[in-house]
Scaffold this motif. Structure first.
Motif, short mmCIF file in Angstrom:
data_model
loop_
_atom_site.label_atom_id
_atom_site.label_comp_id
_atom_site.label_asym_id
_atom_site.label_seq_id
_atom_site.Cartn_x
_atom_site.Cartn_y
_atom_site.Cartn_z
N TYR A 115 -12.83 -0.01 -4.36
CA TYR A 115 -12.13 0.86 -5.13
C TYR A 115 -10.68 0.83 -5.14
O TYR A 115 -10.06 0.92 -4.15
CB TYR A 115 -12.64 2.64 -4.78
CG TYR A 115 -12.21 3.38 -5.59
CD1 TYR A 115 -12.86 3.80 -6.70
CD2 TYR A 115 -11.03 4.17 -5.10
CE1 TYR A 115 -12.29 4.93 -7.58
CE2 TYR A 115 -10.40 5.05 -6.11
CZ TYR A 115 -10.84 5.55 -7.35
OH TYR A 115 -10.40 6.55 -8.00
N ASN A 125 -11.42 -0.72 0.66
CA ASN A 125 -12.42 -1.93 0.57
C ASN A 125 -13.36 -1.80 1.78
O ASN A 125 -12.83 -1.75 3.06
CB ASN A 125 -11.59 -3.26 0.95
CG ASN A 125 -12.24 -4.40 0.82
OD1 ASN A 125 -13.48 -4.55 0.51
ND2 ASN A 125 -11.55 -5.30 1.26
N VAL A 161 -17.42 -3.74 -1.43
CA VAL A 161 -17.06 -2.90 -2.61
C VAL A 161 -15.79 -2.56 -2.17
O VAL A 161 -15.29 -2.10 -1.25
CB VAL A 161 -18.39 -1.54 -2.43
CG1 VAL A 161 -17.73 -0.55 -3.66
CG2 VAL A 161 -19.64 -2.10 -2.37
N THR A 185 -16.78 -3.33 3.78
CA THR A 185 -17.67 -4.64 3.68
C THR A 185 -18.56 -4.46 4.89
O THR A 185 -18.60 -3.71 5.74
CB THR A 185 -16.76 -6.14 4.27
OG1 THR A 185 -16.19 -5.54 5.50
CG2 THR A 185 -15.50 -6.08 3.19
N ALA A 216 -20.42 -10.19 -3.30
CA ALA A 216 -21.56 -10.48 -2.36
C ALA A 216 -21.74 -11.88 -2.08
O ALA A 216 -21.38 -12.68 -3.12
CB ALA A 216 -22.74 -9.90 -2.93
N TRP A 237 -13.64 0.17 -9.88
CA TRP A 237 -14.77 -0.29 -9.12
C TRP A 237 -15.10 -1.73 -9.11
O TRP A 237 -15.24 -2.11 -10.46
CB TRP A 237 -16.07 0.82 -9.30
CG TRP A 237 -15.97 1.85 -8.47
CD1 TRP A 237 -15.68 3.11 -9.43
CD2 TRP A 237 -15.91 2.49 -7.33
NE1 TRP A 237 -15.48 4.10 -8.53
CE2 TRP A 237 -16.06 3.95 -7.29
CE3 TRP A 237 -16.52 1.79 -6.23
CZ2 TRP A 237 -16.00 4.67 -6.10
CZ3 TRP A 237 -16.58 2.47 -4.80
CH2 TRP A 237 -16.37 4.02 -4.86
N SER A 238 -15.26 -2.34 -7.98
CA SER A 238 -15.62 -3.71 -8.15
C SER A 238 -16.62 -4.04 -6.89
O SER A 238 -16.40 -3.37 -5.89
CB SER A 238 -14.55 -4.78 -8.27
OG SER A 238 -13.57 -4.55 -6.97
N THR A 239 -17.30 -5.03 -6.99
CA THR A 239 -18.19 -5.45 -6.07
C THR A 239 -18.23 -7.03 -5.59
O THR A 239 -18.10 -7.78 -6.88
CB THR A 239 -19.58 -4.88 -6.17
OG1 THR A 239 -20.36 -5.13 -4.91
CG2 THR A 239 -20.27 -5.36 -7.14
N ALA A 293 -19.24 -11.77 -7.71
CA ALA A 293 -18.26 -10.73 -7.93
C ALA A 293 -18.41 -10.10 -9.29
O ALA A 293 -18.56 -11.04 -10.14
CB ALA A 293 -16.81 -11.06 -7.62
N LEU A 302 -21.67 -8.17 1.75
CA LEU A 302 -21.67 -7.36 0.65
C LEU A 302 -20.30 -6.44 0.73
O LEU A 302 -19.84 -6.11 1.78
CB LEU A 302 -22.48 -6.48 0.45
CG LEU A 302 -22.46 -5.42 -0.67
CD1 LEU A 302 -22.71 -6.02 -2.20
CD2 LEU A 302 -23.60 -4.15 -0.56
#
Length: 714
Positions: free
Chosen positions: A664, A672, A662, A674, A644, A640-642, A633, A660
């Motif tokens: 916001y 969210n 993402v 996915t 996987a 913003w964060s992501t 992560a 994956l």
């Protein structure tokens, strides 16, 4: 100008109760200047603050008429109630209790999150705030020309402080000031309400198996201690209803999750699953836990992504733990979802109980007494292996009871050598049914004794570092003879640091090690003041004769075991590595190996795992298992964060699963997205790709808190 403070006991009067009138509540008024006209008209000007019954008012000027009980307030005005609700206005005309009146240019802020801006607002009975020509948002708006990311425009909004509800008339939902949806009437809970009946945040899912669908949860509180959530899931392929029931008791709680589906994947069949769990604290320090897991078919949980389990277990457990004793009894039912297994020939119903009692400081050491009862039942009536390929094993049913006693003592010898002795005895009785290859009854008495030596060497450096080197030696003797019974419970054996010095590495009583067994190990640890620490452990076993009940991949099937190697490394930057393996010195390769790397910082987290297990026909593993697992992560910035993850099968040279996500998130919205790909490895499971999107509006109780991401206008 000198500030004046005046206690005004005559300003406000408390409400009447059902039988008696409460005492008058005094008010406190603070201002730069306070004058009284005609002994009934009070005028306060300059930095005016009034406090009454937890409600605080700030204004530039207040005019109070004692004869009419009316307040004329000139702003900017700010009223804060005890719950944190803020009402801002330009001018106001209120009664002396702030409960009724008219405010112009009003803006209501609920729980420091949701803003309701209006042309005018009317206070009614101290409970309702009615606003006309309203714009509602939780987004931060820093200037008159800025447009919030989202807002709700309405001709009229009523906030009910008692019910904690917001009612809209002629509401428009807008994104960047573009109207998208119109609601003639709309009701939403305000951000202070934790449990409100109504729709929760919907989510959109697109799947190659189930098509494009939407989930719309509906929450129903059943008092303060229980609730229900219904989630219809509709797509061109499926009609599904998901439910969740939760209930809290004084000494426990339960949760039940279910789903029922009609889909085109399995025509003319209703598919469903049920997962339930609960835990209760009973008198005398007992704990009751239960867990129920069942489904109608092998692929349902995977198709709908409810669970990745390939064996379901339903259990009820009663346990009690004290400093000197432990008791546990459980009844378990298993349901297999694997292609290679059938419920009729697996141990489906298992009853297990155990009890242990410690007697410290007895004869200079510690005495332990315990019993274990175990029984498992297969639905099959076969008493030997069948020629039917669906019947992999027979219908063997087994029951056993074990009584055990052990005594152990430790000494410190000259030079810091630690010595220890352990004596142990097991008495086992077995009853076997429907197995033509085994005795129907069998018993065994197994005595054992072990002597252990440890010699810890420590060193402390001048810089504050600490090191330990500890060689370990043990020699043990286990007597008795193995009865003529099948290996039913000890088919999988693990060899690691935890059982290097055990008297038997088999997990159950149907197999125990025999003869003389010696063990040697070396442990090294180091702690550095700079923040890093590490350690290594080596171990090996030597026995008189090889034991054929150990499988080749256990690392214990020969007279000399594989070499156990384990280690760890960690530092203050968040890096941690653990690894262990069994090294076959004759081949110069690992029989088993596993490793885990974690790296955690303020902005990102990374994890990687590696697993290796050799092929072993005795453990029903025709090929080698070797795979990598990755997860991570990363916080790109404040919004913003992501994340996987992935699992790669090195033996099959293919991915098993990958995904994956993402996110916001700011003060007024959370989105969210996915995507996940599952690569099927079974004839009952289909590969699929799933896309998911969830968007939640913050500021309402259903969308999450907006406080943590509040921005500051420059």
């Amino acid at each position: 100008m000198k500030r004046l403070v005046l206690a005004l006991a005559l300003l406000w009067t408390g409400p009447l109760s059902a039988q008696t009138e409460q005492a008058q509540a005094p008010a406190l008024l603070v201002a730069d200047s306070v004058t009284v006209e005609n002994r009934s008209r009070l005028i306060a000007t300059g930095n005016v603050e009034a406090l009454h019954d937890g409600t605080r008012l700030r204004a530039e000027r207040i005019v109070y008429d004692q004869a009419t009980g009316a307040l004329r307030i000139d702003g900017p005005i700010r009223i804060t109630d005890p719950d944190g609700t803020i009402l801002v206005a330009d001018t106001a005309e209120l009664d002396e209790d702030f409960e009724n009146g008219l405010l112009r240019g009003a803006r209501l802020v609920l729980d420091e999150q949701l803003q309701l801006a209006s042309v005018e607002a009317r206070r009614v009975d101290g409970r309702y705030t009615s606003l006309n020509r309203v714009a509602v948002t939780s987004c931060q708006v820093c200037g008159p020309g800025q447009v919030p990311l989202w807002q709700i425009r309405a001709s009229r909004v009523v906030h009910d402080e008692v019910e904690q509800q917001i009612y809209f008339d002629n509401a428009q939902f807008r994104v960047l000031d573009v109207p998208l949806v119109y609601f003639p009437r709309l009701r939403v809970p305000d951000p202070t309400l934790e449990r409100a009946r109504g729709f929760l945040t919907p989510s959109v899912r697109s799947s190659t198996l189930l098509g494009f669908g939407i989930k719309t949860p509906y929450f129903v509180p059943l008092g303060r201690h229980q609730d229900l959530t219904f989630t219809p899931y509709l797509s061109p392929v499926t009609r599904t209803l998901e439910t969740r029931y939760r209930r809290a008791f004084a000494y426990g709680d339960i949760e039940v999750n279910t789903a029922v589906s009609q889909d085109t994947l399995v025509s003319k069949e209703t598919r469903a699953y049920l997962f339930a769990q609960g835990s209760f604290e009973l008198p005398r320090r007992f704990t009751l836990d239960f867990d129920i897991e069942t489904t109608t078919d092998e692929a349902y949980l995977n198709d709908y992504d409810y669970s990745g389990k390939d064996r379901l277990d339903s259990a009820i457990t009663l346990s009690r733990a004290t400093p000197l004793s432990f008791f546990s009894a459980e009844l378990v039912h298993y349901q297999t979802l694997r292609d290679s297994e059938r419920d009729s020939t697996q141990p489906t119903i298992v009853l297990h109980s155990e009890y242990e009692r410690r007697f410290p400081d007895l004869w200079g050491g510690e005495l332990r007494l315990g019993t274990v009862s175990q029984g498992h039942y297969r639905y099959s009536d076969l008493d030997t292996d069948s020629t039917d390929p669906d019947d992999i094993v027979d219908g063997r049913d087994v029951a056993r009871i074990t009584a055990e006693a052990s005594w152990r003592r430790r000494w410190t010898l000259t030079g810091g050598v630690r010595a220890g002795v352990t004596t142990q005895a097991w008495a086992d009785q077995f009853w076997i049914a429907q197995d033509a290859t085994s005795d129907e009854k069998a018993s065994q008495l197994t005595p054992a004794v072990a002597v252990e030596l440890r010699w810890p060497w420590t060193r402390s450096g001048g810089d504050g570092s600490h090191s330990l080197i500890e060689p370990i030696l043990q020699t043990a003797w286990i007597g008795g003879d193995r009865p003529d019974i099948a290996n039913d419970e000890s088919t999988r054996v693990e060899f690691d640091e935890g059982n290097l010095l055990a008297l038997s590495r088999f997990p159950a009583a149907d197999r125990r090690e025999r003869g003389r067994v010696s063990a040697a190990g070396l442990r090294y640890t180091h702690e550095d003041p700079s923040g890093w620490s590490g350690g290594l452990t080596f171990g090996r076993l030597w026995r008189e004769n090889a034991d054929p009940s150990f499988t080749p991949s256990s690392g214990l099937d020969e007279e000399n075991s594989d070499i156990l190697v384990a280690g760890y490394l960690a530092n203050r930057e968040g890096l941690a590595l653990t690894a262990r393996g069994l090294l076959d010195e004759t081949e110069g390769s690992f029989t088993k190996a596993e490793a885990r790397l974690d790296w955690q910082t303020m902005t990102f987290g990374l994890g990687a795992s590696y697993l290796l297990v050799r092929a072993d026909a005795a453990e029903d593993r025709g090929g080698q298992t070797s795979e990598w697992s990755l997860d991570g992560a990363y916080d790109i910035d404040d919004t913003w964060s992501t994340a996987a993850f992935g699992r790669y099968d090195l033996s099959g040279n293919r991915f098993a699963r990958a995904g994956l996500g993402v996110v916001y998130e700011n003060e007024c919205v959370s989105a969210n997205f996915t995507v996940e790909r599952r690569f099927a490895s079974s004839t009952t499971l289909e590969p699929s790709t799933d896309f998911g999107l969830t968007v939640a509006l913050k500021g309402f109780s259903t969308g999450g808190s907006a406080k943590e991401y509040r921005r500051t206008c420059s």
